[in-house]
Design an enzyme around this catalytic site. Structure first.
Site, PDB file in Angstrom:
ATOM      1  N   HIS A  63       0.835 -14.400  -5.363  1.00  0.00           N
ATOM      2  CA  HIS A  63       1.593 -13.346  -5.960  1.00  0.00           C
ATOM      3  C   HIS A  63       2.699 -13.680  -6.843  1.00  0.00           C
ATOM      4  CE1 HIS A  63       2.604  -8.778  -4.900  1.00  0.00           C
ATOM      5  NE2 HIS A  63       3.437  -9.444  -5.988  1.00  0.00           N
ATOM      6  N   HIS A  65       4.635 -12.880 -10.938  1.00  0.00           N
ATOM      7  CA  HIS A  65       4.430 -12.105 -12.243  1.00  0.00           C
ATOM      8  C   HIS A  65       4.855 -13.122 -13.195  1.00  0.00           C
ATOM      9  CE1 HIS A  65       4.220  -8.354 -10.072  1.00  0.00           C
ATOM     10  NE2 HIS A  65       4.778  -8.949  -9.116  1.00  0.00           N
ATOM     11  N   ARG A  67       4.486 -12.401 -16.565  1.00  0.00           N
ATOM     12  CA  ARG A  67       5.333 -11.278 -17.662  1.00  0.00           C
ATOM     13  C   ARG A  67       4.550 -11.279 -19.100  1.00  0.00           C
ATOM     14  NH1 ARG A  67       7.426  -8.442 -13.973  1.00  0.00           N
ATOM     15  NH2 ARG A  67       9.327  -9.290 -12.844  1.00  0.00           N
ATOM     16  N   HIS A 181       0.275  -2.741  -3.378  1.00  0.00           N
ATOM     17  CA  HIS A 181       1.501  -2.664  -3.191  1.00  0.00           C
ATOM     18  C   HIS A 181       2.082  -1.454  -2.328  1.00  0.00           C
ATOM     19  CE1 HIS A 181       5.946  -2.542  -5.124  1.00  0.00           C
ATOM     20  NE2 HIS A 181       5.917  -1.360  -4.635  1.00  0.00           N
ATOM     21  N   ASP A 309       6.100 -13.595  -4.675  1.00  0.00           N
ATOM     22  CA  ASP A 309       6.319 -12.502  -5.400  1.00  0.00           C
ATOM     23  C   ASP A 309       7.525 -13.041  -6.663  1.00  0.00           C
ATOM     24  OD1 ASP A 309       6.272 -10.076  -6.686  1.00  0.00           O
ATOM     25  OD2 ASP A 309       7.255  -8.775  -5.086  1.00  0.00           O
ATOM     26  N   PHE A 327      13.971  -4.456 -10.353  1.00  0.00           N
ATOM     27  CA  PHE A 327      13.805  -5.036  -9.022  1.00  0.00           C
ATOM     28  C   PHE A 327      13.019  -6.662  -9.295  1.00  0.00           C
ATOM     29  CE2 PHE A 327      13.912  -0.623  -8.356  1.00  0.00           C
ATOM     30  CZ  PHE A 327      14.187  -0.463  -6.964  1.00  0.00           C
ATOM     31  N   GLY A 328      13.339  -7.566  -8.388  1.00  0.00           N
ATOM     32  CA  GLY A 328      12.577  -8.673  -8.439  1.00  0.00           C
ATOM     33  C   GLY A 328      13.552  -9.863  -8.665  1.00  0.00           C
TER      34      GLY A 328
HETATM   35 ZN   LIG Z   1       4.579  -5.174  -5.649  1.00  0.00          ZN
END
Ligand SMILES: [Zn+2]
Length: 437
Positions: A63, A65, A67, A181, A309, A327-328
């Site tokens: 998991h 990201h 981008r 999610h 994540d 968020f993140g």
């Molecule tokens: Zn998520």
């Protein structure tokens, strides 16, 4: 970069069946050429002392990201791969909330082509719905044919139950999971952090644990109805752990992952850091009771996989008021040091079990082959220890972004190197691996 080398005296850790063996391991041209004791080498093969270190199948974070396409100011596939190598990961599965989203076969293929320049396996997870809009189902068979390993609208849930049912039905035919999610968004339209005493004290709108629990409960029932495999993304609540535990006891095809930050930080961090925007993520940092339940869920096997994540944002995007910030946070580079500190050192997971949740479990969920440590097979390895105590600094970041709440944090256990696709990369040097960032 070196393609031939001898790793002397490392502990080979095979997670399934669990075995360890102290041996020398010779790699030639990307293949495990020999495993043995007191091995001699001819020619100018570099020799590395691996004594006191473990050598396991290459780790996978299912998991992240990365981008690209669309948000290259945060991360690219090249810089995300650097972050993976810095953290000891040979493989990742990347989420489709790009621009355009990974909702057509072209975009799946674009991601895979971009990843060819790095030694990291970047496995795209494609959208459940077109444009991730939650209205019309994506061409899942075509996405799968292009190489998608799973389906998700991550960043957002599949909000509509009817769409989720159909997605599970298709995913069952395609033999790949739906990764949802878990959030019933109508319960927290303006939520900034976990809803509880701390959010009340700080006067911030909350994201109740129930918004996650309601969605997990719904999806478990839909999986029972439709028959497809359901994977619970970034599980963060105590009740959610219990729901997954019961679903597994019913024999339902439900799996779950947990992010390292949800094991290590709680909602109290928002207050303690004075609204550091690096304590803001989805799902939010929960209560101490939730974190304890997540650890129990890992220990008893309810939670299959460890993930991060990894969600980079540019510094200027995070340097705003808490309520305005995206968020993140980063995750790849801090994963192992936190796992060592929070799970292995306190005896919650053995090193073998932790490695299983980073190697076998994610690949089994995504139907990928687990690399073997056997003569004649391609070398895809992570080399690490569980004892080095170190402090995380910006030198340890491989990502293009810096958004981590763990700057200056104490870590236990360090990834040392990876070998993947014919390249040996020391984690501390990972920043040099790709140049077209
Ligand atoms: Zn998520």
């Amino acid at each position: 970069m070196t393609s031939n080398l001898l790793l002397r005296g490392g502990t080979l850790l095979r997670p399934e069946p669990k075995t360890t063996q102290t041996a020398d391991l010779l790699i030639r041209d990307g293949t495990i050429a020999a495993i043995g004791e007191d091995m001699g080498v001819e020619g100018d093969v570099p020799v590395y002392d691996a004594s006191g270190k473990f050598i396991s199948p290459g780790w996978m974070d299912m998991h992240v990201h990365f981008r690209e396409p669309g948000y290259e100011q945060k991360e690219t596939i090249a810089t995300g791969s650097r972050a993976a190598l810095a953290g000891g990961f040979t493989d990742v599965a990347c989420m489709p909330n790009t621009d355009p989203p990974i909702h057509t076969r072209d975009v799946v293929e674009f991601v895979r082509e971009r990843a060819e320049a790095t030694p990291v396996g970047v496995h795209p997870i494609a959208c459940v719905s077109k444009k991730r809009a939650g209205e019309e189902i994506a061409e899942m068979a075509d996405l799968r044919a292009g190489g998608a390993v799973a389906f998700s609208d991550d960043g957002a849930p599949v909000q509509e139950a009817g769409l989720m049912r159909r997605a599970l039905e298709y995913s069952s035919m395609l033999d790949r999971p739906i990764v949802n999610h878990m959030e019933e968004e109508t319960l927290n339209p303006s939520g900034q952090m976990h809803e509880g005493e701390v959010s009340a004290r700080l006067g911030l709108d909350g994201i109740p644990a129930a918004s996650e629990d309601v969605m997990i409960a719904r999806d478990i029932e839909l999986a029972a109805l439709a028959g497809g495999d359901l994977h619970v993304a970034h599980l963060s609540t105590a009740r959610g752990v219990e729901l997954v535990r019961r679903a597994k006891a019913r024999g339902l095809p439900v799996t779950a992952e947990v992010c390292t930050h949800h094991l290590t930080l709680t909602d109290e961090a928002v207050e303690r850091t004075g609204f550091d925007t690096n304590t803001k993520m989805h799902p939010p940092l929960r209560s101490a009771a939730d974190a304890a339940a997540l650890k129990e869920g890992l220990a008893d096997g309810t939670i299959d996989a460890l993930c991060t994540d990894h969600a980079p944002h540019a510094s200027y995007e995070k340097a705003v008021e808490f309520t305005q910030a995206p968020f993140g946070i980063l995750g790849l580079e801090t994963a192992w040091g936190l796992i060592g500190r929070e799970l292995i050192e306190p005896g919650i997971l053995s090193v073998e079990d932790a490695v299983h949740k980073l190697t076998v479990a994610p690949r089994r969920i995504l139907r990928l082959d687990v690399p073997e440590i056997v003569e004649g097979t391609p070398a895809r390895l992570t080399i690490f220890d569980v004892s080095t105590e170190w402090t995380f600094t910006d030198d340890d970041i491989g990502s293009k972004s810096q958004n981590t709440p763990f700057m200056g944090s104490e870590m236990v256990g360090r990834p040392w190197a990876v070998y993947s696709e014919g390249q040996f990369v020391e984690c501390s040097e990972a920043g040099c691996v790709t140049s077209d960032a």
